[in-house]
Write an enzyme that holds these catalytic residues in place. Sequence first.
Site, PDB file in Angstrom:
ATOM      1  N   ALA A  58       0.862  -1.191   0.000  1.00  0.00           N
ATOM      2  CA  ALA A  58       0.000   0.000   0.000  1.00  0.00           C
ATOM      3  C   ALA A  58       0.892   1.233   0.000  1.00  0.00           C
ATOM      4  O   ALA A  58       1.235   1.758   1.061  1.00  0.00           O
ATOM      5  CB  ALA A  58      -0.930  -0.014   1.211  1.00  0.00           C
ATOM      6  N   GLU A  59       1.256   1.691  -1.193  1.00  0.00           N
ATOM      7  CA  GLU A  59       2.241   2.775  -1.296  1.00  0.00           C
ATOM      8  C   GLU A  59       1.782   4.063  -0.643  1.00  0.00           C
ATOM      9  O   GLU A  59       2.565   4.785  -0.026  1.00  0.00           O
ATOM     10  CB  GLU A  59       2.594   3.013  -2.771  1.00  0.00           C
ATOM     11  CG  GLU A  59       3.498   1.963  -3.383  1.00  0.00           C
ATOM     12  CD  GLU A  59       2.776   0.664  -3.702  1.00  0.00           C
ATOM     13  OE1 GLU A  59       3.445  -0.369  -3.923  1.00  0.00           O
ATOM     14  OE2 GLU A  59       1.515   0.695  -3.741  1.00  0.00           O
ATOM     15  N   PHE A  82       8.934  -0.661  -7.309  1.00  0.00           N
ATOM     16  CA  PHE A  82       9.195  -0.343  -8.711  1.00  0.00           C
ATOM     17  C   PHE A  82       8.622   1.032  -9.020  1.00  0.00           C
ATOM     18  O   PHE A  82       7.655   1.482  -8.399  1.00  0.00           O
ATOM     19  CB  PHE A  82       8.555  -1.378  -9.656  1.00  0.00           C
ATOM     20  CG  PHE A  82       9.317  -2.656  -9.777  1.00  0.00           C
ATOM     21  CD1 PHE A  82      10.300  -2.814 -10.739  1.00  0.00           C
ATOM     22  CD2 PHE A  82       9.052  -3.708  -8.921  1.00  0.00           C
ATOM     23  CE1 PHE A  82      11.006  -3.998 -10.854  1.00  0.00           C
ATOM     24  CE2 PHE A  82       9.745  -4.907  -9.028  1.00  0.00           C
ATOM     25  CZ  PHE A  82      10.733  -5.048  -9.999  1.00  0.00           C
ATOM     26  N   GLY A  84       6.721   2.213 -11.372  1.00  0.00           N
ATOM     27  CA  GLY A  84       5.315   2.310 -11.711  1.00  0.00           C
ATOM     28  C   GLY A  84       4.375   2.139 -10.537  1.00  0.00           C
ATOM     29  O   GLY A  84       3.169   2.360 -10.663  1.00  0.00           O
ATOM     30  N   PHE A  85       4.922   1.768  -9.366  1.00  0.00           N
ATOM     31  CA  PHE A  85       4.096   1.602  -8.177  1.00  0.00           C
ATOM     32  C   PHE A  85       4.012   2.880  -7.342  1.00  0.00           C
ATOM     33  O   PHE A  85       3.324   2.894  -6.318  1.00  0.00           O
ATOM     34  CB  PHE A  85       4.643   0.481  -7.284  1.00  0.00           C
ATOM     35  CG  PHE A  85       4.725  -0.871  -7.957  1.00  0.00           C
ATOM     36  CD1 PHE A  85       4.136  -1.102  -9.184  1.00  0.00           C
ATOM     37  CD2 PHE A  85       5.397  -1.910  -7.344  1.00  0.00           C
ATOM     38  CE1 PHE A  85       4.211  -2.343  -9.803  1.00  0.00           C
ATOM     39  CE2 PHE A  85       5.478  -3.159  -7.944  1.00  0.00           C
ATOM     40  CZ  PHE A  85       4.881  -3.376  -9.168  1.00  0.00           C
ATOM     41  N   TYR A  87       2.682   5.719  -8.146  1.00  0.00           N
ATOM     42  CA  TYR A  87       1.534   6.584  -8.414  1.00  0.00           C
ATOM     43  C   TYR A  87       0.462   6.556  -7.328  1.00  0.00           C
ATOM     44  O   TYR A  87      -0.135   7.601  -7.041  1.00  0.00           O
ATOM     45  CB  TYR A  87       0.941   6.247  -9.795  1.00  0.00           C
ATOM     46  CG  TYR A  87       1.957   6.411 -10.902  1.00  0.00           C
ATOM     47  CD1 TYR A  87       2.569   7.646 -11.141  1.00  0.00           C
ATOM     48  CD2 TYR A  87       2.325   5.340 -11.694  1.00  0.00           C
ATOM     49  CE1 TYR A  87       3.514   7.794 -12.135  1.00  0.00           C
ATOM     50  CE2 TYR A  87       3.278   5.480 -12.698  1.00  0.00           C
ATOM     51  CZ  TYR A  87       3.876   6.706 -12.916  1.00  0.00           C
ATOM     52  OH  TYR A  87       4.823   6.853 -13.897  1.00  0.00           O
ATOM     53  N   HIS A 128       6.874  -1.699 -14.612  1.00  0.00           N
ATOM     54  CA  HIS A 128       8.142  -1.973 -13.943  1.00  0.00           C
ATOM     55  C   HIS A 128       9.322  -1.282 -14.620  1.00  0.00           C
ATOM     56  O   HIS A 128      10.469  -1.574 -14.291  1.00  0.00           O
ATOM     57  CB  HIS A 128       8.412  -3.482 -13.893  1.00  0.00           C
ATOM     58  CG  HIS A 128       7.496  -4.240 -12.992  1.00  0.00           C
ATOM     59  ND1 HIS A 128       6.154  -4.371 -13.240  1.00  0.00           N
ATOM     60  CD2 HIS A 128       7.721  -4.902 -11.826  1.00  0.00           C
ATOM     61  CE1 HIS A 128       5.590  -5.095 -12.291  1.00  0.00           C
ATOM     62  NE2 HIS A 128       6.526  -5.424 -11.414  1.00  0.00           N
TER      63      HIS A 128
END
Length: 324
Positions: A58-59, A82, A84-85, A87, A128
């Site tokens: 859960a970024e 990574f 792309g995670f 955002y 990624h």
Amino acid sequence: MITTFAAALNTGLRRAMEDEPKVVLLGEDIGKLGGVFRVTDTLQKDFGDNRVIDTPLAESGIVGTAFGMALRGYRPVVEIQFDGFVYPAFDQIVSQVAKIHYRTGGKVKAPLTIRIPFGGGIGAVEHHSESPEVYFAHTAGLRVVSPSTPFDAYHMIRQAISLDDPVVFFEPKRRYWDKADVDFHSEPDLPLHKARVLTEGTDATVLAYGGTVATALTAAKIAGEEGNSLEVIDLRSLSPLDVDTIAESVDKTGRLVIVHEAPVFAGLGAEIAARITERCFYHLEAPVLRVGGYDIPYPPAKLEKHHLPDPDRILAAVDRCLAA
């Protein structure tokens, strides 16, 4: 000693944790596993799970928790697994982390470092291999940096953690296994936000950062064999920009080629090109050119070699500059 980029980061994190008990690491799988790229390998074993914390996937929660810890006097270091995670955490970073110092009139600081493996070149799947650096460079209140060598990885992560400002720390993932000699007892030879001139030249300047620096150096070597002298600069800091070092080089060479993996449209190269055109207009012998990714979502792994800048594309841009 000879070490990899990833191992240099690991040692830098270890030294920062030894020097300051308030340094705490948070991220997905960074503890027992040591991170997907093993950058945090053995740190949980040595410092305990109260300082190297495995988080849920859960970024937004990871960055939000780290932000709260920073406000309470800790120096958290977040790993986004990574590029792309990141955002889901974007709102936390640009709406909260970046603004707290200004919002409080300088009374509240956020000493938070956000590590993001970025860029392509490893044959990864969708989400990624992103290059989201310009989103953060555009955001006032954030410092944005990217080392390209094991030496800079070791020193720059320690410098970033020591700052009282939030730092977005982009790590070129395809360079994690690059090796170089690093003296872990040395002091940093440059401030965190200073660009580095890697090779001196007279015919054109090639500016790169992160994963494209090694590519630019390869292009410069080929150019030298063909009789052209290229000056290569590693930008290192994406925000703030060390415009002085770039301008000094361009005043000498009269030409500039900017290289990055992100799409050229509205990329960081556009800002640099505008500033150098304003600053060095009467020294430029040719338009500032940019070599970058194409204006498409990152392609499948089998096609990424056609998307990423390579020495041929860089040298083609240099030839255009020299022919102007």
